[in-house]
Design an enzyme around this catalytic site. Sequence first.
Site, PDB file in Angstrom:
ATOM      1  N   HIS A 264     -18.857  11.314 -23.521  1.00 21.79           N
ATOM      2  CA  HIS A 264     -18.675  10.427 -22.374  1.00 21.79           C
ATOM      3  C   HIS A 264     -19.823   9.432 -22.350  1.00 21.79           C
ATOM      4  O   HIS A 264     -20.946   9.752 -22.749  1.00 21.79           O
ATOM      5  CB  HIS A 264     -18.656  11.247 -21.068  1.00 21.79           C
ATOM      6  CG  HIS A 264     -18.117  10.505 -19.899  1.00 21.79           C
ATOM      7  ND1 HIS A 264     -18.872   9.614 -19.163  1.00 21.79           N
ATOM      8  CD2 HIS A 264     -16.877  10.504 -19.333  1.00 21.79           C
ATOM      9  CE1 HIS A 264     -18.132   9.111 -18.193  1.00 21.79           C
ATOM     10  NE2 HIS A 264     -16.929   9.627 -18.269  1.00 21.79           N
ATOM     11  N   ASP A 319     -10.861  14.587 -19.530  1.00 21.46           N
ATOM     12  CA  ASP A 319      -9.595  14.448 -20.235  1.00 21.46           C
ATOM     13  C   ASP A 319      -9.264  15.665 -21.082  1.00 21.46           C
ATOM     14  O   ASP A 319      -8.092  15.945 -21.345  1.00 21.46           O
ATOM     15  CB  ASP A 319      -9.623  13.209 -21.138  1.00 21.46           C
ATOM     16  CG  ASP A 319      -9.766  11.926 -20.353  1.00 21.46           C
ATOM     17  OD1 ASP A 319      -9.007  11.755 -19.388  1.00 21.46           O
ATOM     18  OD2 ASP A 319     -10.638  11.115 -20.698  1.00 21.46           O
TER      19      ASP A 319
END
EC number: 2.3.3.16
Length: 382
Positions: A264, A319
């Site tokens: 991320h 996700d």
Amino acid sequence: MADDLKKGLEGVLVAESKLSSIDGDAGRLIYRGYSIQDLAEGASYEEVLYLLWHGHLPDEAELEEFTASLTEEREVSDDVLATMERLADAGEEPMAALRTAVSMFSAAEPERDADPEDLEATLRQGRRITAKIPTALAAFERYRLGEDPVDPDSELGLAANFLYMLTGEQPDDIAAETFDQALILHADHGLNASTFTSMVIGSTMADIYSAVTGGVAALSGPLHGGANQDVMEVLIEIDESDLDHREWVEQANDEGRRIPGFGHRVYNVKDPRANILQQRSEELAENGESKWYDYTTTIEQFLSEEQGLTEHGIAPNVDFYSGSVYYQLGIPIDMYTPIFAMSRAGGWIAHVLEYQEDNRLIRPRARYTGDNDLEFVPLEDR
């Protein structure tokens, strides 16, 4: 210093916000001072919307009035439904259909002539958008299946009602609570690409329909939305493989394949939202099929223990577990990013409203690197 180039505006402060804060080293996310864990476990998506839009958690009377105001705005016009049907028949992508739907909502907006500086009117418009997105999305999916849309159920909350309109069956408590929690986790996340896009549009004092439409467009790009779909496609590939899922992960790693859902731009540790969805995935597995949870936990364990990726700031993001959770809820894979937009619209609206309270047109500069002093040649001599 003012002329330092910051590609992608990385690390550049462009606004102040009271909406959400991310501590990438500690793996902490807060909405208006509340930890995401507390909100996910104790609040509803409607409560979180109220918090983002009004600055405090509602009491019972405020929540009842707010929920009723959202519920009464769920219906979409016949024109929107007809367009969703045409787009479904044409094989359009769900995110493109959603982009079209949000833009069309403004045609039926009773306050479309409101002063752009009337932020209370903008908030009411934003509430209508948020209420209608689930209805339009569910209708699009029903049309793709050759089925008629399911009318909203005023007795159900936003999350449960979406699942009902999508499938035609009322979800059980576990499914409704899980999906409501997923909406909470995706409601806001700082100045990501789609939120910033919405803010840039809002800074021109364009209407909130334009700002949300722009947010949907930005989220449709694969570098922003779509990773949860990629994760689920990998899990399906594992399921269809002749290899044991542990062997598949090892082979993929040996081949240098990148596993989606890891890493991320902000978090250097495991995304706190991933921890919460991992727990929900486990609960769904206990009441249904367990293989998807097994696959995800095996991948995470292998990449963290065998490869030490978490030590290098590459850990599961939201996700990685949202994909399998949505699949366990029976949601079509290409609807994952539209669902992300359905949730994040509340955050986009909150950021536009917050920025417009002390608005300044967002107008960055670019460093010119082209030619200088070229001699102009008339057309007939070129």
